[in-house]
Design a protein around this motif. Structure first.
Motif, mmCIF file in Angstrom:
data_model
loop_
_atom_site.group_PDB
_atom_site.id
_atom_site.type_symbol
_atom_site.label_atom_id
_atom_site.label_comp_id
_atom_site.label_asym_id
_atom_site.label_seq_id
_atom_site.Cartn_x
_atom_site.Cartn_y
_atom_site.Cartn_z
ATOM 1 N N TRP A 1 37.054 45.146 41.751
ATOM 2 C CA TRP A 1 36.350 44.289 42.703
ATOM 3 C C TRP A 1 34.847 44.365 42.480
ATOM 4 O O TRP A 1 34.152 43.349 42.512
ATOM 5 C CB TRP A 1 36.704 44.724 44.131
ATOM 6 C CG TRP A 1 35.906 44.033 45.179
ATOM 7 C CD1 TRP A 1 36.173 42.821 45.743
ATOM 8 C CD2 TRP A 1 34.679 44.496 45.764
ATOM 9 N NE1 TRP A 1 35.200 42.505 46.651
ATOM 10 C CE2 TRP A 1 34.272 43.516 46.685
ATOM 11 C CE3 TRP A 1 33.914 45.636 45.604
ATOM 12 C CZ2 TRP A 1 33.118 43.656 47.443
ATOM 13 C CZ3 TRP A 1 32.762 45.761 46.361
ATOM 14 C CH2 TRP A 1 32.371 44.781 47.260
ATOM 15 N N ALA A 2 34.327 45.574 42.257
ATOM 16 C CA ALA A 2 32.886 45.750 42.046
ATOM 17 C C ALA A 2 32.431 45.050 40.771
ATOM 18 O O ALA A 2 31.385 44.407 40.757
ATOM 19 C CB ALA A 2 32.547 47.236 41.987
ATOM 20 N N GLN A 3 33.204 45.149 39.698
ATOM 21 C CA GLN A 3 32.845 44.461 38.450
ATOM 22 C C GLN A 3 32.854 42.952 38.645
ATOM 23 O O GLN A 3 31.958 42.251 38.182
ATOM 24 C CB GLN A 3 33.800 44.846 37.326
ATOM 25 C CG GLN A 3 33.593 46.248 36.821
ATOM 26 C CD GLN A 3 34.618 46.650 35.778
ATOM 27 O OE1 GLN A 3 35.620 45.966 35.573
ATOM 28 N NE2 GLN A 3 34.373 47.774 35.125
ATOM 29 N N TYR A 4 33.859 42.432 39.341
ATOM 30 C CA TYR A 4 33.965 40.992 39.580
ATOM 31 C C TYR A 4 32.769 40.474 40.382
ATOM 32 O O TYR A 4 32.288 39.375 40.152
ATOM 33 C CB TYR A 4 35.267 40.699 40.323
ATOM 34 C CG TYR A 4 35.471 39.246 40.644
ATOM 35 C CD1 TYR A 4 35.900 38.357 39.662
ATOM 36 C CD2 TYR A 4 35.219 38.751 41.918
ATOM 37 C CE1 TYR A 4 36.085 37.017 39.949
ATOM 38 C CE2 TYR A 4 35.396 37.419 42.221
ATOM 39 C CZ TYR A 4 35.832 36.546 41.226
ATOM 40 O OH TYR A 4 36.005 35.225 41.516
ATOM 41 N N ASN A 5 32.275 41.297 41.316
ATOM 42 C CA ASN A 5 31.160 40.906 42.176
ATOM 43 C C ASN A 5 29.810 41.416 41.689
ATOM 44 O O ASN A 5 28.829 41.325 42.419
ATOM 45 C CB ASN A 5 31.430 41.388 43.603
ATOM 46 C CG ASN A 5 32.554 40.624 44.237
ATOM 47 O OD1 ASN A 5 32.422 39.450 44.527
ATOM 48 N ND2 ASN A 5 33.694 41.276 44.431
ATOM 49 N N HIS A 6 29.769 41.980 40.472
ATOM 50 C CA HIS A 6 28.533 42.469 39.844
ATOM 51 C C HIS A 6 27.831 43.519 40.712
ATOM 52 O O HIS A 6 26.626 43.475 40.919
ATOM 53 C CB HIS A 6 27.578 41.315 39.535
ATOM 54 C CG HIS A 6 28.215 40.228 38.747
ATOM 55 N ND1 HIS A 6 28.552 40.376 37.417
ATOM 56 C CD2 HIS A 6 28.622 38.978 39.086
ATOM 57 C CE1 HIS A 6 29.111 39.272 36.990
ATOM 58 N NE2 HIS A 6 29.180 38.411 37.983
ATOM 59 N N ILE A 7 28.620 44.450 41.225
ATOM 60 C CA ILE A 7 28.104 45.539 42.045
ATOM 61 C C ILE A 7 28.257 46.828 41.251
ATOM 62 O O ILE A 7 29.355 47.148 40.808
ATOM 63 C CB ILE A 7 28.863 45.634 43.382
ATOM 64 C CG1 ILE A 7 28.654 44.341 44.170
ATOM 65 C CG2 ILE A 7 28.408 46.848 44.181
ATOM 66 C CD1 ILE A 7 29.515 44.228 45.395
ATOM 67 N N PRO A 8 27.171 47.573 41.042
ATOM 68 C CA PRO A 8 27.282 48.812 40.263
ATOM 69 C C PRO A 8 28.062 49.885 41.018
ATOM 70 O O PRO A 8 27.938 50.027 42.231
ATOM 71 C CB PRO A 8 25.833 49.241 40.048
ATOM 72 C CG PRO A 8 25.076 48.593 41.150
ATOM 73 C CD PRO A 8 25.802 47.316 41.487
ATOM 74 N N VAL A 9 28.872 50.620 40.287
ATOM 75 C CA VAL A 9 29.604 51.763 40.831
ATOM 76 C C VAL A 9 29.009 53.010 40.195
ATOM 77 O O VAL A 9 28.976 53.138 38.979
ATOM 78 C CB VAL A 9 31.109 51.682 40.522
ATOM 79 C CG1 VAL A 9 31.834 52.920 41.013
ATOM 80 C CG2 VAL A 9 31.712 50.430 41.136
#
Length: 61
Positions: free
Chosen positions: A43-51
């Motif tokens: 989900w984070a990759q799809y929404n361009h959110i760094p983990v």
């Protein structure tokens, strides 16, 4: 991601431009932790959110 000595990992979502994570944005996966982490990172990759994986992070109440 596996638990260590029976302890579950605590995850936190840090608001942008803040130093600490609100306690109500901290959580754990109670059942399938590995599957939960896969879904969260997808989900984070799809929404361009760094983990970011850290051993400790600051929380406030």
């Amino acid at each position: 991601m596996k638990s260590i000595r029976g302890k579950k990992y605590v995850l936190g979502i840090k608001p942008k431009n803040k130093m600490m994570v609100p306690i109500y944005w901290c959580f754990q996966f109670h059942l399938d932790e590995d599957k939960g982490m896969e879904e969260l990172t997808g989900w984070a990759q799809y929404n361009h959110i760094p983990v970011i994986y850290k051993k400790k992070f600051g929380r406030w109440f």
